[in-house]
Each structure stands twice: as C-alpha cells, then as structure tokens.
Scaffold this active site. Structure first.
Site, mmCIF file in Angstrom:
data_model
loop_
_atom_site.group_PDB
_atom_site.id
_atom_site.type_symbol
_atom_site.label_atom_id
_atom_site.label_comp_id
_atom_site.label_asym_id
_atom_site.label_seq_id
_atom_site.Cartn_x
_atom_site.Cartn_y
_atom_site.Cartn_z
ATOM 1 N N ASP A 21 0.842 -1.191 0.000
ATOM 2 C CA ASP A 21 0.000 0.000 0.000
ATOM 3 C C ASP A 21 0.882 1.248 0.000
ATOM 4 O OD1 ASP A 21 -1.937 1.918 0.398
ATOM 5 O OD2 ASP A 21 -2.109 1.524 2.559
ATOM 6 N N ASN A 23 -0.246 4.502 -0.238
ATOM 7 C CA ASN A 23 -0.839 5.778 0.210
ATOM 8 C C ASN A 23 -1.579 5.679 1.542
ATOM 9 O OD1 ASN A 23 -2.990 4.302 -0.618
ATOM 10 N ND2 ASN A 23 -3.877 5.861 -1.949
ATOM 11 N N ASP A 25 -4.115 3.983 2.613
ATOM 12 C CA ASP A 25 -5.557 3.721 2.747
ATOM 13 C C ASP A 25 -5.829 2.255 3.124
ATOM 14 O OD1 ASP A 25 -5.048 2.388 0.404
ATOM 15 O OD2 ASP A 25 -6.664 3.310 -0.753
ATOM 16 N N ASP A 29 -1.783 -1.243 -3.913
ATOM 17 C CA ASP A 29 -2.110 -0.487 -5.120
ATOM 18 C C ASP A 29 -0.985 -0.562 -6.151
ATOM 19 O OD1 ASP A 29 -0.194 1.485 -4.108
ATOM 20 O OD2 ASP A 29 -1.781 1.987 -2.675
ATOM 21 N N ASP A 199 -8.966 -16.858 -16.355
ATOM 22 C CA ASP A 199 -9.722 -17.404 -15.234
ATOM 23 C C ASP A 199 -10.713 -18.489 -15.676
ATOM 24 O OD1 ASP A 199 -10.199 -16.922 -12.344
ATOM 25 O OD2 ASP A 199 -12.240 -16.467 -12.994
ATOM 26 N N GLU A 253 -6.374 -21.085 -16.692
ATOM 27 C CA GLU A 253 -6.608 -21.749 -15.410
ATOM 28 C C GLU A 253 -7.569 -22.888 -15.709
ATOM 29 O OE1 GLU A 253 -8.330 -21.009 -10.926
ATOM 30 O OE2 GLU A 253 -9.353 -20.264 -12.687
HETATM 31 O O1 TEU Z 1 -10.773 -19.738 -9.364
HETATM 32 C C1 TEU Z 1 -11.528 -20.878 -9.586
HETATM 33 C C2 TEU Z 1 -11.027 -21.972 -8.724
HETATM 34 O O2 TEU Z 1 -10.364 -22.805 -9.200
HETATM 35 C C3 TEU Z 1 -11.290 -22.002 -7.278
HETATM 36 O O3 TEU Z 1 -10.525 -21.225 -6.466
HETATM 37 C C4 TEU Z 1 -12.705 -21.900 -6.884
HETATM 38 O O4 TEU Z 1 -13.081 -20.574 -6.755
HETATM 39 C C5 TEU Z 1 -12.901 -22.570 -5.581
HETATM 40 O O5 TEU Z 1 -12.162 -23.700 -5.521
HETATM 41 C C6 TEU Z 1 -14.323 -22.980 -5.435
HETATM 42 O O6 TEU Z 1 -14.446 -23.777 -4.301
HETATM 43 C C7 TEU Z 1 -10.860 -18.587 -10.119
HETATM 44 C C8 TEU Z 1 -10.125 -17.486 -9.366
HETATM 45 O O7 TEU Z 1 -8.788 -17.837 -9.245
HETATM 46 C C9 TEU Z 1 -10.795 -17.280 -8.042
HETATM 47 O O8 TEU Z 1 -10.102 -16.392 -7.213
HETATM 48 C C10 TEU Z 1 -12.196 -16.791 -8.315
HETATM 49 O O9 TEU Z 1 -12.901 -16.694 -7.118
HETATM 50 C C11 TEU Z 1 -12.938 -17.708 -9.270
HETATM 51 O O10 TEU Z 1 -12.175 -18.165 -10.363
HETATM 52 C C12 TEU Z 1 -14.113 -16.956 -9.866
HETATM 53 O O11 TEU Z 1 -13.640 -15.975 -10.730
HETATM 54 CA CA CA Z 2 -3.496 2.096 -1.284
#
Ligand code: TEU
Ligand code: CA
Length: 549
Positions: A21, A23, A25, A29, A199, A253
């Site tokens: 951080d 600043n 808050d 950031d 994701d 992922e």
């Molecule tokens: O993660 C999906 C995932 O694999 C898991 O962490 C899942 O959220 C969890 O196991 C369910 O029990 C991705 C992101 O990395 C995570 O931070 C998000 O919350 C999720 O997708 C939704 O975008």
């Molecule tokens: Ca900050």
C-alpha cells in the site's frame, strides 16, 4: 522441443490488494507494486502475473469485473497502470494480466442492460432460463454455495452464475459476446502487455442440455461445468483472431478438465493456449473445504504425469496461489522446520519440468494464518459454503478447524515487508485485511539481510535455472517412485545430468545412491557440511540436495 521465452522464465503472481500500500488507505495499489519492482528483479523474476486490476465492486476481490477498460479505483488509474507497464518493461520484465471472461460483475453495463427486459439487445449476453415459481431451471450449484441460478424479479427468469450471484456467466455461444471479449483483449495487448492468465477458462463452453446433475456429480461440479463441447472451438477462434497476432504467453486456469482435454489445449499444433494451471497437485487430498491426508507417493505420481507430457506440451509448476493455502504449511513443516522445508519446496518447484510460478510471500516462507473465528475471514466462499457444511454434519467449530487448513484467505493476508506495524504493508490503521503476527520475524527485510535466508535460496535457484538449459529442458525421471519419504529425481540434458534428493520428512534417514560419488554437490539447504565419500548418505530432516554430473 521448441525453445520459448515463457518456458525459460520465472513467473511471480501478485495479488494487488495485499501486496503493498503506497498511500496509507490500507489497500495495496499499483504505485505500491512499482515501488517493489526492483525487489522482484533482484529475486530474478521475469514475468509478473497480476490478479485482476479492473474496476469491480469486489464481491470476489476483483474476479467480478464491472468495467474491463477501467482500473480499480483503490489501485490507481490508467496512468498508474501505464507507468507500471513501462517500469516493468524498462527492467526487462514482462506483465501478464488476468482475463476474467467466464463471467462479469452483475454491475457491468451488459448485465444491467441484459436484465432490464427480455427484449433488450444484451439479453443474450448472459444465460437466462425459465424456472418455475419456486424452482430454478435445474439443480446446478454455485461454487460459493446455493443454487447456480438466481431469479430476477423484472422478468421472472433465472440467470446462471457458477460463482457468486454477483458474477453472472457470459453466454459464449453469442458471437457478439466473443467479439466484445476479443476487443477487450486487443485493448490491453495494444498497450503492450505480455500475456493473459485466463480465469476458469474451461467453463466458457456450457453443456447446453442444462440437465439436472446426479448427486455424485454435484459434489464436485467442476467436471460437469467444464463439459461443454465448444471449448476447443472457442479457444481456436480466440487464438486466430487475437493471440496469434502477438508474441505473448497465454495461460489457462484449467479448473475441472480431464487430462486429455488439458493436453489438447496446450498442444503446440492445436493453436489454443501455451500453458495451463491444473489443480491436481495444488488440490491434492482436497474435498471442498476438507483437506484429507495424502502421501508423497501420490504427489510424485502427479509430478511424473505432468512432466512426461508429450513433446508438444509444456507444464507449469506451482504450489501456491491466491486460491490455496500457503505451501510451506501444506507440503512442508511450518513449525519446527519452516525455513528448511520452505527451501526444499523452492528447490522442488525450480527443478521440476515446467514454467515455475511463485506467489507473493512464498519467497520468504510465509505461513498459514491462525483464524480464531469465522468472521475473521474475508473470502465470500467461507460464508457461502457454511450452510452446505452444516448440512453435511459439520458444526461451526469444525468448519473453522478445516478452514484453518484449507481456506483461500491464508494466501491473502498481507505481504510481510518488515517488522513495523502491519508488517510494513500499510502505514495507517486501515489494513483492509489481516497481517500474520509472525511478521516480526518472517519478513522481507530480514530475509534480504541474511544471506542464508529462504529469499536468497530462491534467488540462487532461479539464477542457476536460468544458466542451465539442461535444468529447463532436460528429461525428467523419478528415480524412486515408491519411496514414502524421499523425492529423488533427475533432469538429464544434453551436457549435464542433475540429481535431486529431497527428504520430505521430519526424520533423519540413510540412503544409498549408486555412483553418488561421481556427482558434485551443486546446491543444498543444509547448514552443516555434507560428506559423501561413498554412495551412502546421511540425510537430515527436510534436506534438499542438488547434485550435478
Ligand atoms: O478460481 C476458480 C477456482 O479454481 C477455485 O478457487 C474456486 O473458486 C474454488 O475452488 C471454489 O471452491 C478462479 C479465481 O482464481 C478465483 O479467485 C475466483 O474466485 C474464481 O475463479 C471466480 O472468478
Ligand atoms: Ca493504497
């Protein structure tokens, strides 16, 4: 095996909210990240993966995006982002950003339009279905608890959300959605970013039958939710329209897909993605929030599986991220042998086959947090899944006990920079989350000063790996797959053969390795000398030895 920069470099994940951080808050950031770039460069990091930095109401800490072209206010503005990118590039590092396009925030304009009427031109941007007065269209559940469908009172239809109800799933069948996403990608690529971490990418293609799932499938729905038939088609389109036009890295992922589908996704000849994160290793022994016992033999089998992928694939290697507990607490011994076992894990991930991915704090051996009550958690998953836990017969106290091992929040406590208040993460009294009280001894400043620290061990390993193509591209072989305490493997390259002997136990052990005397010791985490005049070797708890021949 084709050489690629993203096979040879080391990735470091930043969870911006908890990093630094600048600043006062209480929220990490972008300016804070810029201030720490020299630190990351010194460690030897090449590629930074930034968890979402976009405008978001933060229901799921940025994994719910309201505006893909705007920076999260608490993190800074576009000017700060542009500075970050140029500061990264001027240090010859790269930046990978998070692409969250399975869902948006319910506060995204597309969704606000979409829910306004069934005739709206954005209606088909999301997945709307009719249910009955009291029942959703099917029995699918959300990862964060409850039904995966939410009824909207305006039209009485239900929309699909695999995650929280503030994260409606996009309808990838709609070509307009895909076009919008490719435009967003180009917007960031044209700024000069060096890649995307995507994701939950296997979820973008849904099983369009929307049938009820059997009880057994509902226990771990990820495989069913990733079973749409168009995943590879969508990725090929994305590749030809966007990815192929830039020299970047794409990392999916890959939550919930089969090995087969995973191999296809990263097969060079298929033109889909470069890398994937698979969850077999990081979720070993996991069943929702319950961490069951697992053994080293199983773990070794998983490493073997991913290292022996075909010629055209390349794995990633990681033991931490923002969705999982701290590696030294899970795979090591964070009490008696914290320092030593953290160093062993460093040696493991930097000598396995694949691109290593570190997570902030791992390089100083940060540990799990000791949560004392459920309201100390920030993660929406904790409260969301409580009813399910209770229903399964677990009371609150036991749920807390499990979460103290498995929660995602262990990795989200703030970065420990020094021994000042909040571990130096923020100066004020506004810390958005928790700082582990062990910051007084476990912190970056201490580790930088001490040449024998975990940090310096990571640094030496990263350096060694960069100088040795054999360590990067060499063949992998597990030399003693049935051993229950020792992980012994080799990486055999064109010039050198590396032998790794890792004692993943609290015990002192004797081991005999044929022709050990032909090797020289390259690096170890021992504090006392190692004598090996013969092939017999006396191993201390959590010894990690790297030999070379
Ligand atoms: O993660 C999906 C995932 O694999 C898991 O962490 C899942 O959220 C969890 O196991 C369910 O029990 C991705 C992101 O990395 C995570 O931070 C998000 O919350 C999720 O997708 C939704 O975008
Ligand atoms: Ca900050």
């Amino acid at each position: 095996m084709t050489r690629k920069w993203w096979k040879e470099q080391v990735i470091y994940q930043i969870y911006p909210r908890s990093f630094y951080d600048s600043n006062g808050d209480g929220i990490g950031d972008i300016k804070g990240i810029i201030l720490k770039l020299d630190y990351l460069k010194f460690l030897g990091i090449d590629i930074i993966w930034l968890s979402p930095h976009f405008d978001s109401p933060n229901d799921d800490n940025g994994y719910d995006i309201r505006d893909y072209r705007k920076i999260m206010e608490e993190f800074g503005d576009m000017n700060d982002f542009d500075n970050l990118l140029s500061e990264i590039h001027s240090r010859e590092m790269k930046l990978v950003i998070d692409l969250v396009v399975n869902h948006t925030s319910d506060e995204h304009n597309w969704f606000i339009e979409s829910k306004s009427s069934s005739k709206n031109k954005f209606r088909d941007f999301y997945i709307w279905k009719e249910g009955s007065e009291t029942n959703p269209p099917n029995n699918w559940t959300s990862f964060f608890g409850g039904s995966a469908w939410e009824k909207d009172l305006k039209t009485n239809d239900y929309y699909l959300h695999y995650f929280s109800k503030k994260q409606p799933d996009l309808n990838w069948e709609n070509q307009k959605v895909r076009r919008e996403i490719y435009d967003i990608m180009k917007f960031w690529l044209d700024k000069g970013i060096d890649g995307f971490r995507m994701d939950v990418i296997p979820f973008i293609s849904k099983d369009l039958g929307f049938k009820n799932l059997s009880k057994s499938k509902l226990i771990s729905p990820e495989f069913s939710y990733a079973s749409g038939t168009k995943l590879h088609q969508f990725l090929k389109e994305m590749n030809s329209k966007v990815l192929s036009k830039y020299d970047i890295v794409s990392i999916g992922e890959a939550f919930g897909i089969s090995n087969e589908s995973m191999i296809k996704m990263t097969d060079e000849r298929e033109n889909e993605l470069n890398l994937v994160f698979i969850f077999d290793i990081i979720r070993i022994g996991r069943d929702n929030w319950i961490q069951n016992k697992w053994n080293l033999k199983e773990l070794k089998k998983l490493f073997e599986q991913q290292s022996n992928v075909k010629h055209f694939n390349w794995p990633t290697v990681f033991l931490n991220n923002h969705d999982n507990p701290r590696s030294v607490s899970k795979y090591g011994n964070d009490l008696q042998f914290r320092e030593k076992s953290a160093k062993l894990l460093a040696m493991l991930i930097l000598t396995q086959k694949g691109t290593p991915v570190l997570f902030q704090g791992e390089e100083i051996g940060m540990t799990n947090y000791k949560f004392e009550s459920l309201d100390q958690f920030d993660d929406l998953e904790v409260v969301g899944n409580l009813p399910k836990a209770i229903k399964s017969g677990i009371n609150k106290k036991d749920y807390l006990k499990h979460l103290n091992i498995s929660s995602r929040d262990h990795s989200r406590t703030t970065m420990q920079w020094n021994n000042k208040i909040n571990g130096g993460f923020t100066e004020g009294n506004n810390n958005w989350f928790l700082t582990n009280s062990n910051y007084s001894s476990i912190n970056v400043e201490n580790d930088l000063k001490n040449i024998n620290s975990i940090f310096h061990f990571y640094k030496s390993l990263i350096d060694l790996r960069k100088k040795s193509n054999d360590l990067i591209y060499g063949d992998y072989q597990d030399l003693d797959p049935t051993n229950e305490s020792l992980f012994i493997y080799q990486r055999k390259g064109k010039k050198f053969c590396y032998l790794l002997i890792l004692n993943m136990s609290n015990a002192s052990l004797k081991y005999n390795f044929n022709n050990l005397t032909k090797y020289s010791l390259e690096l170890s985490n021992r504090t006392s000398d190692l004598n090996f005049f013969s092939d017999d070797i006396d191993l201390l708890p959590w010894d990690a030895l790297m030999f070379k021949k």
